[in-house]
Design a protein around this motif. Structure first.
Motif, PDB file in Angstrom:
ATOM      1  N   ASP A  72      13.614   4.383  -5.386  1.00 16.00           N
ATOM      2  CA  ASP A  72      11.979   4.244  -5.336  1.00 16.00           C
ATOM      3  C   ASP A  72      11.693   3.309  -4.122  1.00 16.00           C
ATOM      4  OD1 ASP A  72       9.466   3.985  -5.720  1.00 16.00           O
ATOM      5  OD2 ASP A  72       9.261   2.952  -7.696  1.00 16.00           O
ATOM      6  N   TYR A  73      10.885   4.298  -3.214  1.00 19.41           N
ATOM      7  CA  TYR A  73      10.673   3.583  -1.981  1.00 19.41           C
ATOM      8  C   TYR A  73       9.209   2.543  -2.089  1.00 19.41           C
ATOM      9  CZ  TYR A  73       6.527   7.093  -1.887  1.00 19.41           C
ATOM     10  OH  TYR A  73       5.638   7.987  -2.342  1.00 19.41           O
ATOM     11  N   ALA A  74       8.651   2.784  -3.298  1.00 20.15           N
ATOM     12  CA  ALA A  74       7.589   1.776  -3.526  1.00 20.15           C
ATOM     13  C   ALA A  74       8.202   0.319  -3.618  1.00 20.15           C
ATOM     14  CB  ALA A  74       6.793   2.046  -4.782  1.00 20.15           C
ATOM     15  N   GLY A  75       7.548  -0.545  -2.694  1.00 23.31           N
ATOM     16  CA  GLY A  75       8.343  -2.021  -3.066  1.00 23.31           C
ATOM     17  C   GLY A  75       9.171  -2.173  -1.778  1.00 23.31           C
ATOM     18  N   CYS A  76       9.339  -1.359  -0.858  1.00 23.49           N
ATOM     19  CA  CYS A  76      10.171  -1.367   0.460  1.00 23.49           C
ATOM     20  C   CYS A  76       9.428  -2.557   1.298  1.00 23.49           C
ATOM     21  CB  CYS A  76      10.101  -0.323   1.040  1.00 23.49           C
ATOM     22  SG  CYS A  76      11.169  -0.498   2.585  1.00 23.49           S
ATOM     23  N   LEU A  77      10.521  -3.322   1.668  1.00 24.79           N
ATOM     24  CA  LEU A  77      10.214  -4.308   2.549  1.00 24.79           C
ATOM     25  C   LEU A  77      10.440  -3.994   4.151  1.00 24.79           C
ATOM     26  CD1 LEU A  77      11.981  -7.023   0.536  1.00 24.79           C
ATOM     27  CD2 LEU A  77       9.537  -6.857   0.639  1.00 24.79           C
ATOM     28  N   GLU A  78      10.772  -2.899   4.194  1.00 20.44           N
ATOM     29  CA  GLU A  78      10.804  -2.129   5.682  1.00 20.44           C
ATOM     30  C   GLU A  78      11.893  -3.120   6.523  1.00 20.44           C
ATOM     31  OE1 GLU A  78       6.746  -1.805   6.919  1.00 20.44           O
ATOM     32  OE2 GLU A  78       6.167  -1.186   5.038  1.00 20.44           O
ATOM     33  N   CYS A  79      12.768  -3.517   5.980  1.00 23.08           N
ATOM     34  CA  CYS A  79      13.705  -4.391   6.741  1.00 23.08           C
ATOM     35  C   CYS A  79      14.920  -3.475   7.390  1.00 23.08           C
ATOM     36  CB  CYS A  79      14.498  -5.295   5.709  1.00 23.08           C
ATOM     37  SG  CYS A  79      15.603  -4.450   4.402  1.00 23.08           S
ATOM     38  N   GLY A  80      15.081  -2.186   6.779  1.00 21.31           N
ATOM     39  CA  GLY A  80      16.163  -1.562   7.505  1.00 21.31           C
ATOM     40  C   GLY A  80      17.507  -1.674   7.143  1.00 21.31           C
ATOM     41  N   THR A  81      17.642  -2.643   6.201  1.00 19.18           N
ATOM     42  CA  THR A  81      19.014  -2.919   5.768  1.00 19.18           C
ATOM     43  C   THR A  81      19.894  -1.809   5.297  1.00 19.18           C
ATOM     44  OG1 THR A  81      18.482  -5.287   5.254  1.00 19.18           O
ATOM     45  CG2 THR A  81      20.485  -4.458   4.194  1.00 19.18           C
ATOM     46  N   CYS A  82      19.059  -0.994   4.451  1.00 18.91           N
ATOM     47  CA  CYS A  82      19.699   0.317   3.877  1.00 18.91           C
ATOM     48  C   CYS A  82      20.261   1.029   4.887  1.00 18.91           C
ATOM     49  CB  CYS A  82      18.903   1.061   2.998  1.00 18.91           C
ATOM     50  SG  CYS A  82      17.248   1.379   3.669  1.00 18.91           S
ATOM     51  N   GLY A 105       0.394   4.650   9.117  1.00 18.24           N
ATOM     52  CA  GLY A 105      -0.640   4.023   9.172  1.00 18.24           C
ATOM     53  C   GLY A 105      -1.394   3.317   7.952  1.00 18.24           C
ATOM     54  N   ALA A 106      -1.460   2.050   7.779  1.00 22.15           N
ATOM     55  CA  ALA A 106      -2.080   1.404   6.670  1.00 22.15           C
ATOM     56  C   ALA A 106      -1.523   1.386   5.544  1.00 22.15           C
ATOM     57  CB  ALA A 106      -3.487   1.907   6.534  1.00 22.15           C
ATOM     58  N   CYS A 107      -0.203   2.125   5.538  1.00 20.68           N
ATOM     59  CA  CYS A 107       0.616   2.008   4.447  1.00 20.68           C
ATOM     60  C   CYS A 107       1.866   0.933   4.792  1.00 20.68           C
ATOM     61  CB  CYS A 107       0.998   3.288   3.996  1.00 20.68           C
ATOM     62  SG  CYS A 107      -0.176   4.487   3.729  1.00 20.68           S
ATOM     63  N   GLY A 108       2.241   0.639   3.463  1.00 20.47           N
ATOM     64  CA  GLY A 108       3.680  -0.053   3.571  1.00 20.47           C
ATOM     65  C   GLY A 108       3.283  -1.596   3.108  1.00 20.47           C
ATOM     66  N   MET A 130       0.795  -1.251   0.081  1.00 22.59           N
ATOM     67  CA  MET A 130       0.038  -0.142  -0.067  1.00 22.59           C
ATOM     68  C   MET A 130       0.847   1.164  -0.045  1.00 22.59           C
ATOM     69  SD  MET A 130      -3.129   0.850   0.383  1.00 22.59           S
ATOM     70  CE  MET A 130      -4.216  -0.499   0.629  1.00 22.59           C
ATOM     71  N   VAL A 131       1.170   1.878  -1.211  1.00 24.08           N
ATOM     72  CA  VAL A 131       2.259   3.025  -1.399  1.00 24.08           C
ATOM     73  C   VAL A 131       1.325   4.230  -0.881  1.00 24.08           C
ATOM     74  CG1 VAL A 131       3.698   4.003  -2.904  1.00 24.08           C
ATOM     75  CG2 VAL A 131       3.257   1.615  -3.120  1.00 24.08           C
ATOM     76  N   ASP A 132       2.311   4.822   0.037  1.00 21.92           N
ATOM     77  CA  ASP A 132       1.718   6.304   0.359  1.00 21.92           C
ATOM     78  C   ASP A 132       2.229   7.178  -0.612  1.00 21.92           C
ATOM     79  OD1 ASP A 132       1.094   8.849   1.730  1.00 21.92           O
ATOM     80  OD2 ASP A 132       1.953   8.083   3.534  1.00 21.92           O
ATOM     81  N   ASP A 133       1.453   7.603  -1.619  1.00 23.62           N
ATOM     82  CA  ASP A 133       1.779   8.701  -2.767  1.00 23.62           C
ATOM     83  C   ASP A 133       2.164  10.037  -2.174  1.00 23.62           C
ATOM     84  OD1 ASP A 133       1.872   6.622  -4.727  1.00 23.62           O
ATOM     85  OD2 ASP A 133      -0.313   6.823  -4.804  1.00 23.62           O
ATOM     86  N   ALA A 134       1.553  10.226  -1.122  1.00 29.19           N
ATOM     87  CA  ALA A 134       1.560  11.501  -0.336  1.00 29.19           C
ATOM     88  C   ALA A 134       2.906  11.749   0.221  1.00 29.19           C
ATOM     89  CB  ALA A 134       0.505  11.751   0.230  1.00 29.19           C
ATOM     90  N   GLU A 135       3.400  10.867   0.957  1.00 24.84           N
ATOM     91  CA  GLU A 135       4.658  10.908   1.753  1.00 24.84           C
ATOM     92  C   GLU A 135       5.711   9.643   1.739  1.00 24.84           C
ATOM     93  OE1 GLU A 135       3.313  12.737   5.221  1.00 24.84           O
ATOM     94  OE2 GLU A 135       4.732  11.770   6.499  1.00 24.84           O
ATOM     95  N   GLY A 156      23.186  10.841   7.869  1.00 25.36           N
ATOM     96  CA  GLY A 156      22.198  11.870   7.469  1.00 25.36           C
ATOM     97  C   GLY A 156      21.785  11.477   6.005  1.00 25.36           C
ATOM     98  N   ALA A 157      22.338  10.540   5.239  1.00 20.71           N
ATOM     99  CA  ALA A 157      22.102  10.528   3.917  1.00 20.71           C
ATOM    100  C   ALA A 157      20.788   9.776   3.786  1.00 20.71           C
ATOM    101  CB  ALA A 157      22.999   9.323   3.194  1.00 20.71           C
ATOM    102  N   ILE A 158      20.329   8.844   4.629  1.00 19.97           N
ATOM    103  CA  ILE A 158      19.102   8.181   4.593  1.00 19.97           C
ATOM    104  C   ILE A 158      18.055   8.637   5.823  1.00 19.97           C
ATOM    105  CG2 ILE A 158      17.688   6.226   4.677  1.00 19.97           C
ATOM    106  CD1 ILE A 158      20.030   4.793   3.493  1.00 19.97           C
ATOM    107  N   ASN A 159      16.828   9.440   5.278  1.00 20.29           N
ATOM    108  CA  ASN A 159      15.940   9.734   6.341  1.00 20.29           C
ATOM    109  C   ASN A 159      14.878   8.483   6.344  1.00 20.29           C
ATOM    110  OD1 ASN A 159      13.998  10.707   8.046  1.00 20.29           O
ATOM    111  ND2 ASN A 159      13.830  12.615   6.942  1.00 20.29           N
ATOM    112  N   TRP A 160      15.024   7.653   7.560  1.00 18.73           N
ATOM    113  CA  TRP A 160      14.417   6.237   7.276  1.00 18.73           C
ATOM    114  C   TRP A 160      13.324   6.370   8.577  1.00 18.73           C
ATOM    115  CZ3 TRP A 160      12.410   2.312   9.515  1.00 18.73           C
ATOM    116  CH2 TRP A 160      12.219   0.826   8.833  1.00 18.73           C
TER     117      TRP A 160
END
Ligand code: SF4
Ligand code: SF4
Length: 95
Positions: free
Chosen positions: A59-69, A86-89, A16-21, A77-81
């Motif tokens: 491209d953040y769409a398709g992110c598995l939220e693993c945190g590896t990067c 809620g309900a997205c991801g 569920m891609v959050d297109d706004a943020e 400071g290179a990655i703001n993670w």
């Protein structure tokens, strides 16, 4: 066993891609100073690529939220993670 492509592997998950943020934002100026760019081989979803001009493409769409990067990036400071809103991801549907 047949080897699946990254698209086929990600196809078993639901996004569920959050297109706004975007939940991951890169500082391209810092990335430009990063020679090794480990994110390009460490992301299991292959979301980071290095263009021919050396700029990082993400491209953040398709992110598995693993945190590896976030862990492997050598430049503070290179990655703001953060996790998606809620309900997205990602929703793992298999395994
Ligand atoms: S490893 Fe970090 S600093 Fe290097 S290109 Fe990737 S996100 Fe940017
Ligand atoms: S959190 Fe994991 S899947 Fe998402 S961009 Fe980072 S390495 Fe890739």
């Amino acid at each position: 066993m047949k080897k699946l492509s990254i698209e086929q592997l990600l196809g078993v998950d639901k996004f569920m891609v959050d297109d706004a943020e975007a939940h991951i934002v890169l500082n391209k100026e810092i990335c430009a100073t990063c020679a090794a760019k480990p994110c390009t081989w460490a992301c299991p979803a292959c979301l980071y690529t290095c263009r021919q001009d050396g700029e990082i493409s993400f491209d953040y769409a398709g992110c598995l939220e693993c945190g590896t990067c976030r862990l492997i990036c050598p430049s503070p400071g290179a990655i703001n993670w953060r996790y998606p809103r809620g309900a997205c991801g990602v929703t793992f549907r298999y395994g």
